[in-house]
Design an enzyme around this catalytic site. Structure first.
Site, PDB file in Angstrom:
ATOM      1  N   LYS A   1       0.853  -1.296  -0.022  1.00  0.00           N
ATOM      2  CA  LYS A   1       0.079  -0.047  -0.113  1.00  0.00           C
ATOM      3  C   LYS A   1       0.841   1.151  -0.015  1.00  0.00           C
ATOM      4  O   LYS A   1       1.596   1.517   1.085  1.00  0.00           O
ATOM      5  CB  LYS A   1      -0.949   0.001   1.202  1.00  0.00           C
ATOM      6  CG  LYS A   1      -2.080   1.078   1.090  1.00  0.00           C
ATOM      7  CD  LYS A   1      -2.705   1.553   2.308  1.00  0.00           C
ATOM      8  CE  LYS A   1      -1.736   2.433   3.003  1.00  0.00           C
ATOM      9  NZ  LYS A   1      -1.784   4.171   2.426  1.00  0.00           N
TER      10      LYS A   1
ATOM     11  N   GLU B   1      10.199   0.918  10.216  1.00  0.00           N
ATOM     12  CA  GLU B   1      11.010   1.772   9.999  1.00  0.00           C
ATOM     13  C   GLU B   1      10.445   3.123  10.194  1.00  0.00           C
ATOM     14  O   GLU B   1       9.655   3.566   9.273  1.00  0.00           O
ATOM     15  CB  GLU B   1      11.740   1.801   8.765  1.00  0.00           C
ATOM     16  CG  GLU B   1      13.033   2.512   8.545  1.00  0.00           C
ATOM     17  CD  GLU B   1      12.932   3.952   7.981  1.00  0.00           C
ATOM     18  OE1 GLU B   1      12.845   4.664   8.786  1.00  0.00           O
ATOM     19  OE2 GLU B   1      13.127   4.276   6.632  1.00  0.00           O
TER      20      GLU B   1
ATOM     21  N   CYS C   1      13.826  11.073   6.478  1.00  0.00           N
ATOM     22  CA  CYS C   1      13.861  10.534   8.069  1.00  0.00           C
ATOM     23  C   CYS C   1      15.345  10.356   8.647  1.00  0.00           C
ATOM     24  O   CYS C   1      15.591  10.378   9.472  1.00  0.00           O
ATOM     25  CB  CYS C   1      13.065   9.279   8.293  1.00  0.00           C
ATOM     26  SG  CYS C   1      13.679   7.738   7.021  1.00  0.00           S
TER      27      CYS C   1
ATOM     28  N   GLU D   1      10.444  15.559  15.383  1.00  0.00           N
ATOM     29  CA  GLU D   1      10.477  15.485  13.824  1.00  0.00           C
ATOM     30  C   GLU D   1       9.492  16.326  12.978  1.00  0.00           C
ATOM     31  O   GLU D   1       8.723  16.419  12.978  1.00  0.00           O
ATOM     32  CB  GLU D   1      10.315  14.038  13.499  1.00  0.00           C
ATOM     33  CG  GLU D   1      10.612  13.839  11.996  1.00  0.00           C
ATOM     34  CD  GLU D   1      10.475  12.294  11.445  1.00  0.00           C
ATOM     35  OE1 GLU D   1      11.392  12.043  10.621  1.00  0.00           O
ATOM     36  OE2 GLU D   1       9.841  11.738  11.882  1.00  0.00           O
TER      37      GLU D   1
END
Length: 500
Positions: A183, A258, A292, A388
Site C-alpha cells: 500500500k 522503519e 527521515c 521530527e
C-alpha cells in the site's frame, strides 16, 4: 516541462492486482495534486477492504509457485526487472517528480538509479539465501538450517520516496520467495504502480507483486490485520508505527518498522569546516528535508560554532527553489500545502525561544514551497530540537567537550541515522561506537547503498531494509535434524520410560 500524463497511464485505475490495473471499490475518490503548482493531475477511486482482500487472495494464489521457483529462476526474473526499470528510467523519474515535487535531477540521479541498483543487488542476493551448513552437534544427529519464505507480505510505504520505498519493500520480499501486497501513500501512487507494471513486464508472475492504493485507516489497517498476511513491513511516523504494531500483534504476525528520525550532525573542532558546512546543507535539504535520515540537529564544538552558522546560512541562501522540472532547480516544494503549514508552525513557535538565522517563510507561490531555514540558540529540550519536523529546517547548537557532544546527539527518542565530522580517526571511531543510531556516517551525511542495511534504534523502529540483512525480516528459519544412528531405543528415552 514533463510529458508524463497520469490520466492516460492509469485510466484503468490505481490498484494493481494479479497483473492488471483496476479501479478501487471504496466509493471514495482521491485527487493527486502536483505540489509545485497546486493542480490536480489525476483522480482515482481509493482501495477499500474488498480490494485488499482481492490483492491478498491473488498473492496467496501466486505464493506456492513463486516460493517453489529455484533461486536461479527468481534471480533471472529480478535481473530482467532491473533491466525494465532502467529502460523506463526517464518515465519513472518524471512520474516521481510530478507527484512529489522533487527536483528532476534528484529523481534522475538518486531515486531511479538507486532503485535500479537495488533490483540488481537483490537479483544477485536471491542466489545466496542460505542457512548454516550441516554439522553433527550432538554426535548422533546431523543438523542444518533452512531459510523459507514466510508467505504473503503486507507492506505500507510513505510518500517521501515512493519509488525507493516500493523497491525496499518489494525486492527483498520477492527475492526470498514471498509474494506481496504493497500500500503506497494515496498522495503518491504513480511510481509504485509503474514499479509493479515493470515487474509484470519482466515476467514476474501475476499476483507476486500487488498494489492497493487507499487510505491508511481503511486499506492500510485492513491489510495489516488481514489473517492471510504473514508479515508486515511499515515505513512512516513513529505514531502510526505504534498503531501498526497494535494491529499486527493481534494476529501475531512478523513485523518490521522503519519509523521517524531526528538525525544529529556532530562537528568536532578539528573537522574540515567547509566540508561540514556543505554536508550540513546537503544533508538537511535533500528532498526538501522530507527524509527521515536528514540532518536536523547540528551540534558544533564551540571553536567552530559561529563560522559554521554563518557558512550554513550563506550556502542555504544560494539554494535555488523553483520548477521541479527545471534542471537548474535545487529544491522543490513540500508534499502539500498542509504539510508546509505544519513545518511553518514549528518554525513560528520557535521564534519565541530561538533565533531564525535565515529562511523561516513560505514563498509567495501557488506551490507548497518553504525556504531553507536555519535556527540557532534553541535549548536542547525545545520542540524544534526534539520533534521530527520533516522539512528544510536545520537547528544548530554548540557543545564544549566530546562527551557533551555525544550525549546531546543521543538525547532524543530517535536513533535512525547520524554523522560525525572529524579528522581524528580515534575521535570519529568513538563517535561511531557511542552514538545510538542504525547508521553513523563519518565526514558525510545521507549516502546509502544496496549492500548495507538501513534501520534504526529506539523509537526509530527495528528490522532492516536493503542488504542481505533484510532477508532476516522476510524468511523463516527452520532447524532440520536427522538421526544418524538407526538405533530404535535411544539413551534419552529412559528419562521418559524404562531403565537404562
Amino acid at each position: 516541462m514533463h510529458n508524463f500524463q497520469a490520466r492516460d497511464h492509469f485510466a484503468d485505475g490505481a490498484q494493481y492486482i494479479a497483473g492488471r490495473l483496476t479501479k478501487g471499490t471504496s466509493g471514495t475518490s482521491h485527487a493527486v495534486v502536483d505540489p509545485a503548482t497546486g493542480d490536480e493531475v489525476y483522480t482515482y477511486e481509493l482501495a477499500g477492504a474488498d480490494d485488499v482482500d482481492a490483492a491478498v487472495a491473488a498473492a496467496a494464489e501466486a505464493f506456492p509457485g513463486w516460493a517453489g521457483a529455484t533461486p536461479g529462476e527468481r534471480s533471472d526474473a529480478l535481473h530482467r526487472f532491473a533491466g525494465v526499470l532502467a529502460e523506463r528510467a526517464e518515465e519513472i523519474a518524471q512520474a516521481e517528480s510530478l507527484q512529489c515535487g522533487k527536483p528532476i535531477k534528484l529523481s534522475r540521479e538518486f531515486d531511479v538509479p538507486g532503485t535500479v541498483d537495488n533490483a540488481a543487488f537483490f537479483a544477485g542476493a536471491a542466489r545466496h539465501l542460505q542457512g548454516q551448513s550441516a554439522g553433527e552437534y550432538t554426535g548422533d544427529h546431523t543438523s542444518y538450517v533452512r531459510r523459507e519464505p514466510i508467505g504473503v507480505v503486507g507492506s505500507i510505504a510513505p510518500w517521501n520516496y515512493p519509488l525507493q520505498m516500493a523497491a525496499w519493500k518489494v525486492l527483498p520480499a520477492i527475492a526470498a520467495g514471498n509474494t506481496i501486497v504493497l500500500k503506497p501513500a494515496e498522495l503518491t501512487p504513480f511510481t509504485s504502480l509503474l514499479f509493479a507494471q515493470a515487474a509484470t513486464e519482466a515476467g514476474i508472475p501475476d499476483g507476486v507483486v500487488n498494489i492497493v492504493t487507499g487510505a491508511g485507516k481503511d486499506a492500510g489497517e485492513h491489510l495489516v490485520g488481514h489473517p492471510d498476511v504473514a508479515m508486515t513491513s511499515f515505513t512512516g511516523s513513529t505514531g502510526v508505527g505504534k498503531r501498526v504494531a497494535e494491529i499486527a500483534t493481534a494476529t501475531v504476525k512478523r513485523l518490521h518498522l522503519e519509523l521517524g528520525g531526528k538525525a544529529p550532525f556532530v562537528v568536532f573542532d578539528d573537522a574540515d569546516l567547509d566540508a561540514a558546512v556543505h554536508g550540513a546543507v546537503a544533508g538537511a535539504l535533500i528532498n526538501s528535508g522530507q527524509d527521515c535520515t536528514a540532518a536536523t540537529r547540528a551540534y558544533v564544538q564551540r571553536p567552530l560554532y559561529e563560522a559554521f552558522v554563518q557558512g550554513v546560512a550563506d550556502l542555504m541562501e544560494s539554494v535555488r527553489l523553483g520548477d521541479p522540472f527545471d534542471p537548474g532547480t535545487d529544491m522543490g516544494p513540500l508534499i502539500s500545502h498542509a504539510h508546509r503549514d505544519r513545518v511553518a508552525g514549528f518554525v513560528d513557535r520557535a521564534r519565541s525561544y530561538a533565533r531564525v538565522v535565515t529562511g523561516g517563510e513560505a514563498l509567495q507561490h501557488p506551490g507548497a514551497y518553504y525556504k531553507p531555514t536555519l535556527i540557532a540558540d534553541a535549548a536542547q529540550d525545545s520542540e524544534i530540537v526534539q520533534s521530527e519536523i520533516f522539512g528544510p529546517v536545520l537547528v544548530v547548537l554548540p557543545f564544549d567537550s566530546d562527551d557533551e557532544g555525544i550525549r546531546l546527539a543521543n538525547d532524543t527518542p530517535y536513533g535512525l541515522a547520524a554523522s560525525a565530522w572529524s579528522r581524528d580517526v580515534f575521535r570519529a571511531n568513538r563517535a561511531t561506537r557511542d552514538i545510538k543510531a542504525g547508521c553513523v556516517w563519518v565526514n558525510d551525511h545521507i549516502p546509502i547503498l544496496s549492500e548495507m542495511p538501513h534501520g534504526g534504534y529506539k523509537a526509530s523502529g527495528y528490522g532492516k531494509d536493503m542488504s542481505a540483512y533484510s532477508f532476516e525480516e522476510y524468511t523463516q528459519v527452520k532447524h532440520v535434524m536427522f538421526d544418524n544412528t538407526a538405533v530404535v531405543r535411544k539413551d534419552w528415552h529412559r528419562t521418559i520410560f524404562g531403565d537404562r
